[in-house]
Write a protein that holds these residues in place. Sequence first.
Motif, PDB file in Angstrom:
ATOM      1  N   PRO A 127       0.995  -1.170   0.007  1.00  0.00           N
ATOM      2  CA  PRO A 127      -0.093  -0.138  -0.103  1.00  0.00           C
ATOM      3  C   PRO A 127       0.894   1.225  -0.028  1.00  0.00           C
ATOM      4  O   PRO A 127       1.951   1.212   0.654  1.00  0.00           O
ATOM      5  CB  PRO A 127      -0.810  -0.239   1.530  1.00  0.00           C
ATOM      6  CG  PRO A 127      -0.417  -1.305   1.910  1.00  0.00           C
ATOM      7  CD  PRO A 127       0.761  -1.850   1.344  1.00  0.00           C
ATOM      8  N   GLY A 187       0.761   5.890  -0.034  1.00  0.00           N
ATOM      9  CA  GLY A 187       0.058   7.051  -0.155  1.00  0.00           C
ATOM     10  C   GLY A 187       0.797   8.109  -1.161  1.00  0.00           C
ATOM     11  O   GLY A 187       0.833   7.930  -2.193  1.00  0.00           O
ATOM     12  N   ALA A 220       4.109   8.729  -0.326  1.00  0.00           N
ATOM     13  CA  ALA A 220       5.446   8.321  -0.412  1.00  0.00           C
ATOM     14  C   ALA A 220       6.474   9.397   0.406  1.00  0.00           C
ATOM     15  O   ALA A 220       7.661   9.399   0.078  1.00  0.00           O
ATOM     16  CB  ALA A 220       6.185   7.788  -1.716  1.00  0.00           C
ATOM     17  N   THR A 221       5.768   9.958   1.056  1.00  0.00           N
ATOM     18  CA  THR A 221       6.665  10.909   2.102  1.00  0.00           C
ATOM     19  C   THR A 221       7.197  10.373   3.175  1.00  0.00           C
ATOM     20  O   THR A 221       7.961  10.836   4.268  1.00  0.00           O
ATOM     21  CB  THR A 221       5.925  12.204   2.522  1.00  0.00           C
ATOM     22  OG1 THR A 221       4.859  11.693   3.509  1.00  0.00           O
ATOM     23  CG2 THR A 221       5.288  12.717   1.489  1.00  0.00           C
ATOM     24  N   SER A 223       4.466  17.765   9.990  1.00  0.00           N
ATOM     25  CA  SER A 223       4.956  18.685   9.220  1.00  0.00           C
ATOM     26  C   SER A 223       4.785  18.524   7.740  1.00  0.00           C
ATOM     27  O   SER A 223       4.570  19.316   6.939  1.00  0.00           O
ATOM     28  CB  SER A 223       6.521  18.937   9.612  1.00  0.00           C
ATOM     29  OG  SER A 223       6.720  19.046  10.967  1.00  0.00           O
ATOM     30  N   SER A 224       4.510  17.329   7.264  1.00  0.00           N
ATOM     31  CA  SER A 224       4.202  17.132   5.995  1.00  0.00           C
ATOM     32  C   SER A 224       2.799  16.988   5.599  1.00  0.00           C
ATOM     33  O   SER A 224       2.438  16.449   4.555  1.00  0.00           O
ATOM     34  CB  SER A 224       4.733  15.600   5.631  1.00  0.00           C
ATOM     35  OG  SER A 224       4.088  14.833   6.546  1.00  0.00           O
ATOM     36  N   THR A 260      -0.891  11.687   2.878  1.00  0.00           N
ATOM     37  CA  THR A 260      -2.271  11.296   3.171  1.00  0.00           C
ATOM     38  C   THR A 260      -2.639  11.042   4.265  1.00  0.00           C
ATOM     39  O   THR A 260      -1.591  10.498   5.240  1.00  0.00           O
ATOM     40  CB  THR A 260      -2.611  10.069   1.990  1.00  0.00           C
ATOM     41  OG1 THR A 260      -1.703   9.032   2.588  1.00  0.00           O
ATOM     42  CG2 THR A 260      -2.064  10.531   0.456  1.00  0.00           C
ATOM     43  N   ASN A 289      -0.518   8.708   7.375  1.00  0.00           N
ATOM     44  CA  ASN A 289      -0.596   8.992   8.617  1.00  0.00           C
ATOM     45  C   ASN A 289      -1.001   7.911   9.631  1.00  0.00           C
ATOM     46  O   ASN A 289      -0.684   7.694  10.525  1.00  0.00           O
ATOM     47  CB  ASN A 289      -1.459  10.360   8.941  1.00  0.00           C
ATOM     48  CG  ASN A 289      -0.965  11.554   8.381  1.00  0.00           C
ATOM     49  OD1 ASN A 289      -1.639  12.764   8.622  1.00  0.00           O
ATOM     50  ND2 ASN A 289      -0.169  11.590   7.376  1.00  0.00           N
ATOM     51  N   GLY A 327       2.611  11.924  14.028  1.00  0.00           N
ATOM     52  CA  GLY A 327       2.199  13.163  14.898  1.00  0.00           C
ATOM     53  C   GLY A 327       2.995  14.382  14.548  1.00  0.00           C
ATOM     54  O   GLY A 327       3.463  14.372  13.384  1.00  0.00           O
TER      55      GLY A 327
HETATM   56  C1  LIG Z   1       9.675  16.948   5.001  1.00  0.00           C
HETATM   57  C2  LIG Z   1       8.853  15.744   5.736  1.00  0.00           C
HETATM   58  C3  LIG Z   1       8.399  16.124   6.876  1.00  0.00           C
HETATM   59  C4  LIG Z   1       7.659  15.259   7.685  1.00  0.00           C
HETATM   60  N1  LIG Z   1       7.346  15.306   8.984  1.00  0.00           N
HETATM   61  C5  LIG Z   1       6.735  14.530   9.629  1.00  0.00           C
HETATM   62  C6  LIG Z   1       5.966  14.752  10.838  1.00  0.00           C
HETATM   63  O1  LIG Z   1       6.177  15.812  11.630  1.00  0.00           O
HETATM   64  N2  LIG Z   1       5.599  13.898  11.734  1.00  0.00           N
HETATM   65  C7  LIG Z   1       5.469  12.539  11.169  1.00  0.00           C
HETATM   66  O2  LIG Z   1       4.893  11.647  11.941  1.00  0.00           O
HETATM   67  N3  LIG Z   1       5.938  12.214   9.810  1.00  0.00           N
HETATM   68  C8  LIG Z   1       6.649  13.112   8.971  1.00  0.00           C
HETATM   69  N4  LIG Z   1       7.147  12.846   7.927  1.00  0.00           N
HETATM   70  C9  LIG Z   1       6.881  11.492   7.495  1.00  0.00           C
HETATM   71  C10 LIG Z   1       5.878  11.158   6.518  1.00  0.00           C
HETATM   72  O3  LIG Z   1       5.197  12.215   5.896  1.00  0.00           O
HETATM   73  C11 LIG Z   1       4.607  10.477   7.363  1.00  0.00           C
HETATM   74  O4  LIG Z   1       4.925   8.976   7.659  1.00  0.00           O
HETATM   75  C12 LIG Z   1       3.446  10.216   6.565  1.00  0.00           C
HETATM   76  O5  LIG Z   1       2.447   9.750   7.420  1.00  0.00           O
HETATM   77  C13 LIG Z   1       3.406   9.404   5.370  1.00  0.00           C
HETATM   78  O6  LIG Z   1       2.133   9.564   4.724  1.00  0.00           O
HETATM   79  P1  LIG Z   1       2.086   9.148   3.088  1.00  0.00           P
HETATM   80  O7  LIG Z   1       0.926   9.507   2.301  1.00  0.00           O
HETATM   81  O8  LIG Z   1       3.326   9.723   2.374  1.00  0.00           O
HETATM   82  O9  LIG Z   1       2.344   7.742   3.156  1.00  0.00           O
HETATM   83  P2  LIG Z   1       3.490   6.794   2.444  1.00  0.00           P
HETATM   84  O10 LIG Z   1       4.904   7.221   2.695  1.00  0.00           O
HETATM   85  O11 LIG Z   1       3.262   6.461   0.983  1.00  0.00           O
HETATM   86  O12 LIG Z   1       3.360   5.440   3.235  1.00  0.00           O
HETATM   87  C14 LIG Z   1       3.729   5.343   4.599  1.00  0.00           C
HETATM   88  C15 LIG Z   1       3.344   3.877   5.164  1.00  0.00           C
HETATM   89  O13 LIG Z   1       1.893   3.698   5.122  1.00  0.00           O
HETATM   90  C16 LIG Z   1       1.427   2.595   4.417  1.00  0.00           C
HETATM   91  N5  LIG Z   1       0.151   3.063   3.881  1.00  0.00           N
HETATM   92  C17 LIG Z   1      -0.044   4.187   3.245  1.00  0.00           C
HETATM   93  N6  LIG Z   1      -1.415   4.105   2.929  1.00  0.00           N
HETATM   94  C18 LIG Z   1      -2.053   3.107   3.321  1.00  0.00           C
HETATM   95  C19 LIG Z   1      -3.338   2.683   3.452  1.00  0.00           C
HETATM   96  N7  LIG Z   1      -4.505   3.372   2.933  1.00  0.00           N
HETATM   97  N8  LIG Z   1      -3.668   1.501   4.317  1.00  0.00           N
HETATM   98  C20 LIG Z   1      -2.779   0.855   4.684  1.00  0.00           C
HETATM   99  N9  LIG Z   1      -1.369   1.411   4.660  1.00  0.00           N
HETATM  100  C21 LIG Z   1      -1.022   2.431   4.139  1.00  0.00           C
HETATM  101  C22 LIG Z   1       2.648   2.300   3.472  1.00  0.00           C
HETATM  102  O14 LIG Z   1       2.460   1.050   3.274  1.00  0.00           O
HETATM  103  C23 LIG Z   1       3.740   2.848   4.195  1.00  0.00           C
HETATM  104  O15 LIG Z   1       4.175   1.634   5.155  1.00  0.00           O
HETATM  105  C24 LIG Z   1       7.697  13.786   7.227  1.00  0.00           C
HETATM  106  C25 LIG Z   1       8.088  13.487   5.858  1.00  0.00           C
HETATM  107  C26 LIG Z   1       8.629  14.627   5.104  1.00  0.00           C
HETATM  108  C27 LIG Z   1       9.293  14.181   4.009  1.00  0.00           C
END
Ligand SMILES: Cc1cc2nc3c(=O)[nH]c(=O)nc-3n(C[C@H](O)[C@H](O)[C@H](O)COP(=O)(O)OP(=O)(O)OC[C@H]3O[C@@H](n4cnc5c(N)ncnc54)[C@H](O)[C@@H]3O)c2cc1C
Length: 470
Positions: free
Chosen positions: A70, A72, A74-75, A135-136, A141, A145, A151
């Motif tokens: 899965p 979202g 990819a952050t 912060s992201s 997505t 999260n 958090g």
């Molecule tokens: C500049 C920057 C700042 C950031 N700041 C923070 C911060 O302040 N706090 C924090 O907690 N994180 C932070 N992050 C990390 C990141 O943004 C989080 O982990 C975020 O929740 C990932 O969301 P995404 O949509 O990019 O998911 P993805 O990176 O695409 O996936 C994250 C995980 O979730 C799983 N996943 C995604 N969607 C689903 C779904 N629908 N069902 C089941 N599994 C799923 C994926 O398999 C993967 O294991 C930051 C990242 C960056 C690049």
Amino acid sequence: MKSMTVHHIEEISAIVKTGRILTNESDRFSYSFDASFGTYLPDVVIQTKNVEELAELVKFANREKVPVYPRGQATCLSGGPLPVKGGMVFDLSIMDDVLEINEEDLIAIVSPGVLTSDIHKAAEQKGLMYPPDPSSSHVSTIGGNLAENSGGPRGLKYGVTKDYVIGLEIITPQGEIIQTGGRTVKNVTGYDLTKLIVGSEGTLGIITKAILRLIPKPPASETVMAIFDSLVDAGRAISKILSSGILPSKMELMDQASIVAVENYEPSGLPKDADAMILIELDGHPAAVRDEAEQVSQVCKEVGVREVRVPQTKAEKEDVWKARKLVSPAIVRIKPTKISEDATVPRSKIPEMCRRLQEIKKKYNLHLVVFGHAGDGNLHPNIIADKSDKEEMLRVEKAVAEIFEAAIALGGTLSGEHGIGTMKAPFMEMELGAAGLNMMKSIKQALDPNNIMNPGKIFPEPGQKLVLSK
Ligand SMILES: Cc1cc2nc3c(=O)[nH]c(=O)nc-3n(C[C@H](O)[C@H](O)[C@H](O)COP(=O)(O)OP(=O)(O)OC[C@H]3O[C@@H](n4cnc5c(N)ncnc54)[C@H](O)[C@@H]3O)c2cc1C
């Protein structure tokens, strides 16, 4: 695990009637990385908003033992969505059609691909607040999260994602669509599957809908910026503020390297010669927050603050918080590779952790920048390096291991919010012990016996080590 065949792609094509199936190498390459390390090409990428089709695909994957990843936006900073064993990537960022705010029940109902900042905006339009604020949030997505239990700065007062999820729709590893929890704030019917799924990093199921709890938006806020000549004094101020009877909504730390990087990136009058800065936000009743801002300033003076600034206008306050948001983009100007850690310690150990981080920085002669959600002990030691410099990356590997050891020795944890993914899997036993890790493995084995959901994450492979130098 099997690699996928032409016959598999034909089966997938027969299931996916409403979406897209991407098999070109150039398309698949876009799904081979996240915001951490490593590149892994999936065999196929699926884009569909249809939950039944996704469930059928999971049934097919379970039967054929094909990995499902899965994804979202990819952050992820720990390698969570990387398709390390090939197979199928489900692009869930396209599932963004449901965003309903129900003011009577104080809930939001959302599809997994909705950006978290869109939930913030929708709630605020109705005088409500969805507190988790990574912060992201403008690029990640809610599905990501939820999977990471993300958090943000407001976690200090309001907690993290898991504290605001009361119900989920998920596709199980067997391809069944189930509901967990519901719309009620109280619900103790059976095991709390909602909380088990939140933070499981996509290894126990796919989240296709979520019910989130909202709270009334606090009417006022004040910001305090405290500037210090010593990082350790800043750490002491954080501990002292937290034991003074005040609970700020945010308390963020920036060390000298991050202050300098932000000021060079976008000048706004930050004190480049200061060793550290704490940014504090207090929210609540207007009279209470004014009073608390004064108390916080007083506590900082008692631990030898150099200067306290209290921005007066909304624009001035926004500038202060913008500086904190700019740390991530600013520090990668120093060198191109950022290794972002989030080892977390109990609040009382923040000064000691700051001290140990300075030692590690010196020992390995690295650009180690410290910033983050200091109020809840969730420091973000970021190492800025150049991945083409193998010798430097070897030093980075050693420094990262020592950061984890320091956090655990102080009673802390490997990850406060970024998750384990591939990056921290080798260190899991160090925190949990063999028996603790085995209990988690048993849960995974019971729910996903064919290990099709996000394989290669959280649990270390035998002998797995953190390798950044290849
Ligand atoms: C500049 C920057 C700042 C950031 N700041 C923070 C911060 O302040 N706090 C924090 O907690 N994180 C932070 N992050 C990390 C990141 O943004 C989080 O982990 C975020 O929740 C990932 O969301 P995404 O949509 O990019 O998911 P993805 O990176 O695409 O996936 C994250 C995980 O979730 C799983 N996943 C995604 N969607 C689903 C779904 N629908 N069902 C089941 N599994 C799923 C994926 O398999 C993967 O294991 C930051 C990242 C960056 C690049």
